[in-house]
Scaffold this active site. Structure first.
Site, mmCIF file in Angstrom:
data_model
loop_
_atom_site.group_PDB
_atom_site.id
_atom_site.type_symbol
_atom_site.label_atom_id
_atom_site.label_comp_id
_atom_site.label_asym_id
_atom_site.label_seq_id
_atom_site.Cartn_x
_atom_site.Cartn_y
_atom_site.Cartn_z
ATOM 1 N N LYS A 91 1.505 25.134 -4.497
ATOM 2 C CA LYS A 91 0.304 24.554 -4.034
ATOM 3 C C LYS A 91 0.430 23.156 -4.076
ATOM 4 O O LYS A 91 -0.081 22.210 -4.586
ATOM 5 C CB LYS A 91 -0.759 24.837 -4.791
ATOM 6 C CG LYS A 91 -1.262 26.336 -4.777
ATOM 7 C CD LYS A 91 -2.330 26.560 -5.819
ATOM 8 C CE LYS A 91 -2.575 28.220 -5.800
ATOM 9 N NZ LYS A 91 -3.724 28.501 -6.696
ATOM 10 N N ARG A 118 0.836 -1.039 -0.001
ATOM 11 C CA ARG A 118 -0.032 0.129 0.134
ATOM 12 C C ARG A 118 0.775 1.400 -0.018
ATOM 13 O O ARG A 118 0.570 2.224 -0.667
ATOM 14 C CB ARG A 118 -0.925 0.126 1.080
ATOM 15 C CG ARG A 118 -1.679 1.212 1.384
ATOM 16 C CD ARG A 118 -2.399 1.740 0.146
ATOM 17 N NE ARG A 118 -3.152 0.897 -0.727
ATOM 18 C CZ ARG A 118 -3.380 0.708 -2.024
ATOM 19 N NH1 ARG A 118 -3.084 1.813 -2.992
ATOM 20 N NH2 ARG A 118 -3.999 -0.074 -2.829
ATOM 21 N N LYS A 172 2.344 39.275 -4.777
ATOM 22 C CA LYS A 172 0.995 38.813 -5.100
ATOM 23 C C LYS A 172 -0.086 39.870 -4.752
ATOM 24 O O LYS A 172 0.565 40.888 -4.088
ATOM 25 C CB LYS A 172 0.801 37.406 -4.624
ATOM 26 C CG LYS A 172 1.884 36.375 -5.030
ATOM 27 C CD LYS A 172 1.354 35.099 -4.537
ATOM 28 C CE LYS A 172 0.124 34.297 -5.122
ATOM 29 N NZ LYS A 172 -0.216 34.173 -6.415
ATOM 30 N N GLU A 222 2.658 40.032 -9.660
ATOM 31 C CA GLU A 222 1.240 39.413 -10.138
ATOM 32 C C GLU A 222 0.528 40.519 -10.609
ATOM 33 O O GLU A 222 0.463 41.428 -9.639
ATOM 34 C CB GLU A 222 0.774 38.429 -9.030
ATOM 35 C CG GLU A 222 -0.773 38.155 -9.678
ATOM 36 C CD GLU A 222 -1.283 37.362 -8.353
ATOM 37 O OE1 GLU A 222 -2.581 38.021 -7.834
ATOM 38 O OE2 GLU A 222 -0.863 36.400 -7.962
ATOM 39 N N ASP A 274 -2.612 37.155 -13.967
ATOM 40 C CA ASP A 274 -3.488 36.229 -13.191
ATOM 41 C C ASP A 274 -4.780 36.231 -13.934
ATOM 42 O O ASP A 274 -5.483 37.411 -13.754
ATOM 43 C CB ASP A 274 -3.557 36.574 -11.702
ATOM 44 C CG ASP A 274 -4.186 35.497 -11.089
ATOM 45 O OD1 ASP A 274 -3.984 34.561 -11.219
ATOM 46 O OD2 ASP A 274 -4.980 36.043 -10.130
#
Length: 283
Positions: A138, A103, A170, A200, A221
């Site tokens: 992410k 597994r 950002k 961004e 973006d």
């Protein structure tokens, strides 16, 4: 694909932790009670669906850490395209070890192969244009190096590995700093000459402001393809252009056709479905 493997010193702590989590406090109660200690077996790692292999070194390490006597013959190394039904690797050795490690080995292999396969689909969709496909931060906590490696297995490239790689200003940085100009000016004053700065932008007005101040890259973006085309013309090669938002195999060709240098995709690492791979006994 000539893909350098990740060093085992990076892999072993992750695989050991996963095995210890699975073994718990008493080991594999099921296998140890059913399978004789001296029984040997041969099994194959087989694909249930087509895709790209990634994570085979982790799977192999899981088996070897449980029982070093297990022998592994690789048919499809990382980065290989695999068809449904094809064998990725054949394993022979003590049956208990094969079943106990199954597994954890499959968890790594299926997850990373899923990322590689999803990446390959986007890369293929954008193949007629110059844009490189890149991942983001992410990622699953603790698995970033593995997931970014899987992106490379699928033909993609990596964005930042961490916050210390480069400056990426950002929307929230801009909001808190009070605008594009103060954010860029403070960044330039606060980092060394070797650190690149990307900002961004959500609008072409923001883009014009960033270009006037001089940055290394701009993240465009959630812009429409029309906006992206205009943005690429505005930049005119003065900075690297990166498109982000709403990227799928269906939308990637049109986004790439705008002339952007990079297309960044968060879901490649945080939401790509697994590639279905199973462990099958032979004979």
């Amino acid at each position: 694909m000539n893909l350098p493997p990740l060093p085992q010193i990076m892999l072993e702590p992750l695989v050991r932790a996963a095995l210890l989590e699975d073994l718990g406090r008493a080991g594999d109660l099921t296998t140890d009670s059913i399978v004789p200690a001296d029984l040997r077996a041969t099994v194959v790692l087989a694909a249930r669906q087509p895709g790209i292999v990634a994570g085979l070194d982790l799977a192999a390490l899981a088996f070897r850490l449980i029982d070093p006597a297990i022998e592994i013959k690789v048919a499809k190394p990382d980065g290989s395209a695999i068809a449904a039904g094809e064998t990725i690797a054949t394993l022979s050795g003590p049956a208990r070890g094969l079943l106990t490690a199954e597994r954890v080995a499959l968890n790594f292999l299926c997850h990373l192969s899923g990322i590689a396969s999803a990446t390959a689909a986007i890369v293929n969709a954008a193949r007629h244009h110059k844009a490189s496909i890149v991942c983001t931060r992410k990622t699953t906590p603790g698995l970033r190096a593995l997931e970014k490696y899987a992106v490379r297995c699928g033909g993609g490239s990596n964005h930042r590995f961490g916050l210390d790689d480069a400056v990426l200003i950002k929307d929230n940085h801009i909001a808190i700093a009070g605008g594009v100009r103060p954010a860029i000016e403070r960044a330039k004053a606060g980092v060394g000459h070797l650190v690149k700065i990307e900002v961004e932008v959500d609008t072409l007005d923001q883009l014009a402001e960033a270009l006037a101040l001089g940055v290394d890259a701009v993240l465009l973006d959630n812009m429409t393809t029309e906006q992206l085309s205009r943005a690429v013309k505005m930049v005119g090669g003065r900075a690297i252009t990166e498109a982000s938002g709403g990227v799928t195999p269906a939308t990637a060709p049109a986004i790439a056709a705008t002339g952007v240098d990079l297309i960044s995709i968060g879901w490649l690492t945080h939401s790509a479905p697994i590639l279905d791979i199973g462990l099958d006994t032979v004979g």
